[in-house]
Motif scaffolding. Structure first.
Motif, PDB file in Angstrom:
ATOM      1  N   GLU A  46       0.916  -1.353  -0.070  1.00 55.86           N
ATOM      2  CA  GLU A  46       0.014  -0.013  -0.090  1.00 55.86           C
ATOM      3  C   GLU A  46       0.769   1.368   0.007  1.00 55.86           C
ATOM      4  OE1 GLU A  46      -2.992   2.237   3.020  1.00 55.86           O
ATOM      5  OE2 GLU A  46      -3.264  -0.032   3.005  1.00 55.86           O
ATOM      6  N   ALA A  47       1.812   1.260   0.882  1.00 52.17           N
ATOM      7  CA  ALA A  47       2.825   2.418   0.841  1.00 52.17           C
ATOM      8  C   ALA A  47       3.630   2.550  -0.467  1.00 52.17           C
ATOM      9  CB  ALA A  47       3.797   2.262   2.089  1.00 52.17           C
ATOM     10  N   MET A  48       4.117   1.472  -0.807  1.00 50.43           N
ATOM     11  CA  MET A  48       4.652   1.647  -2.292  1.00 50.43           C
ATOM     12  C   MET A  48       3.742   2.281  -3.514  1.00 50.43           C
ATOM     13  SD  MET A  48       7.896   0.261  -2.521  1.00 50.43           S
ATOM     14  CE  MET A  48       8.104  -0.054  -4.033  1.00 50.43           C
ATOM     15  N   ASN A  49       2.677   1.943  -3.309  1.00 48.50           N
ATOM     16  CA  ASN A  49       1.660   2.213  -4.415  1.00 48.50           C
ATOM     17  C   ASN A  49       1.241   3.826  -3.943  1.00 48.50           C
ATOM     18  OD1 ASN A  49      -0.221   2.592  -6.458  1.00 48.50           O
ATOM     19  ND2 ASN A  49      -1.795   1.405  -5.284  1.00 48.50           N
ATOM     20  N   ARG A  50       1.039   3.985  -2.860  1.00 50.65           N
ATOM     21  CA  ARG A  50       0.653   5.509  -2.445  1.00 50.65           C
ATOM     22  C   ARG A  50       1.828   6.465  -2.635  1.00 50.65           C
ATOM     23  NH1 ARG A  50      -0.868   5.694   3.196  1.00 50.65           N
ATOM     24  NH2 ARG A  50      -2.548   4.607   2.645  1.00 50.65           N
ATOM     25  N   TYR A  51       2.905   6.263  -2.100  1.00 46.48           N
ATOM     26  CA  TYR A  51       4.208   7.032  -2.122  1.00 46.48           C
ATOM     27  C   TYR A  51       4.834   7.067  -3.421  1.00 46.48           C
ATOM     28  CZ  TYR A  51       2.820   7.394   2.789  1.00 46.48           C
ATOM     29  OH  TYR A  51       2.132   7.517   3.920  1.00 46.48           O
ATOM     30  N   LEU A  52       5.003   5.890  -4.061  1.00 47.77           N
ATOM     31  CA  LEU A  52       5.746   5.940  -5.363  1.00 47.77           C
ATOM     32  C   LEU A  52       5.170   5.359  -6.615  1.00 47.77           C
ATOM     33  CD1 LEU A  52       8.864   4.197  -3.635  1.00 47.77           C
ATOM     34  CD2 LEU A  52       8.673   6.363  -4.072  1.00 47.77           C
ATOM     35  N   HIS A  81      14.761   2.958  -3.197  1.00 46.09           N
ATOM     36  CA  HIS A  81      14.495   4.347  -2.937  1.00 46.09           C
ATOM     37  C   HIS A  81      13.557   4.605  -1.760  1.00 46.09           C
ATOM     38  CE1 HIS A  81      13.586   8.459  -3.775  1.00 46.09           C
ATOM     39  NE2 HIS A  81      12.464   8.225  -3.582  1.00 46.09           N
ATOM     40  N   PHE A  82      12.458   3.718  -1.417  1.00 43.68           N
ATOM     41  CA  PHE A  82      11.594   3.618  -0.286  1.00 43.68           C
ATOM     42  C   PHE A  82      12.359   3.514   1.080  1.00 43.68           C
ATOM     43  CE2 PHE A  82       8.902   1.477   2.510  1.00 43.68           C
ATOM     44  CZ  PHE A  82       7.664   2.303   2.407  1.00 43.68           C
TER      45      PHE A  82
END
Length: 169
Positions: free
Chosen positions: A36-42, A71-72
């Motif tokens: 979810e974080a990968m999708n939301r932020y990147l 990068h994350f």
């Protein structure tokens, strides 16, 4: 287990999946939270199965995924591929993966035992209804089923306890 070799887990010199798992678990994120974080932020979308397979070394990350993941976590791809970031964490993850695999095998075996035991009981009942109860083979089957009744109960309880955890990933 003291002789842990990270090469047992990663193909050749690629520790990307192992290091991804170390970083993700160190931050306290579940796989779904990480995705979810990968999708939301990147803006990077990955399937949960792909992430699991990358982490356990069954699949290589796509180049775009590898760059975004590095990068994350504020790392370079080279840092993630070259060597384990934390050999002790790598050893613990390998042990955890092995235990999860053993758990899954025990769970599957218990379910198969219960199915087989249930089918044998059903067949025995059908045979008894045909009035061949005096047959020595039938008596042997009855004795064997009675002997395994405790195993069936143990498997029933084990499956009940482990059912919520039976879906890996």
């Amino acid at each position: 287990m003291d002789g842990f070799n990270p090469m047992d887990r990663a193909p050749k010199d690629d520790f990307f999946g192992l290091n991804l798992q170390i970083l993700r678990t160190a931050t306290g994120m579940s796989r779904s939270q990480f995705l979810e974080a990968m999708n939301r932020y990147l803006g990077v979308e990955m399937h949960a199965t792909s992430l699991r397979r990358i982490e356990i070394g069954e699949q290589q990350a796509k180049a775009t995924e590898a760059v975004a993941i590095a990068h994350f976590f504020g790392k370079t791809v080279e840092e993630l591929v070259g060597k384990p970031l934390d050999p002790e964490a790598a050893r613990r993850l390998k042990l955890r993966d092995a235990l999860a695999s053993d758990y899954h095998e025990v769970y599957t075996t218990a379910r198969e035992f219960r199915e087989t035991y249930g089918e044998a009981r059903r067949l025995l009942k059908e045979m008894s209804e045909v009035d061949i109860a005096k047959d020595s083979l039938l008596k042997e089957i009855q004795a064997a089923l009675e002997h395994h009744k405790a195993h069936d109960e143990m498997c029933r309880r084990l499956i009940g306890m482990w059912e919520p955890y039976s879906r890996r990933g």
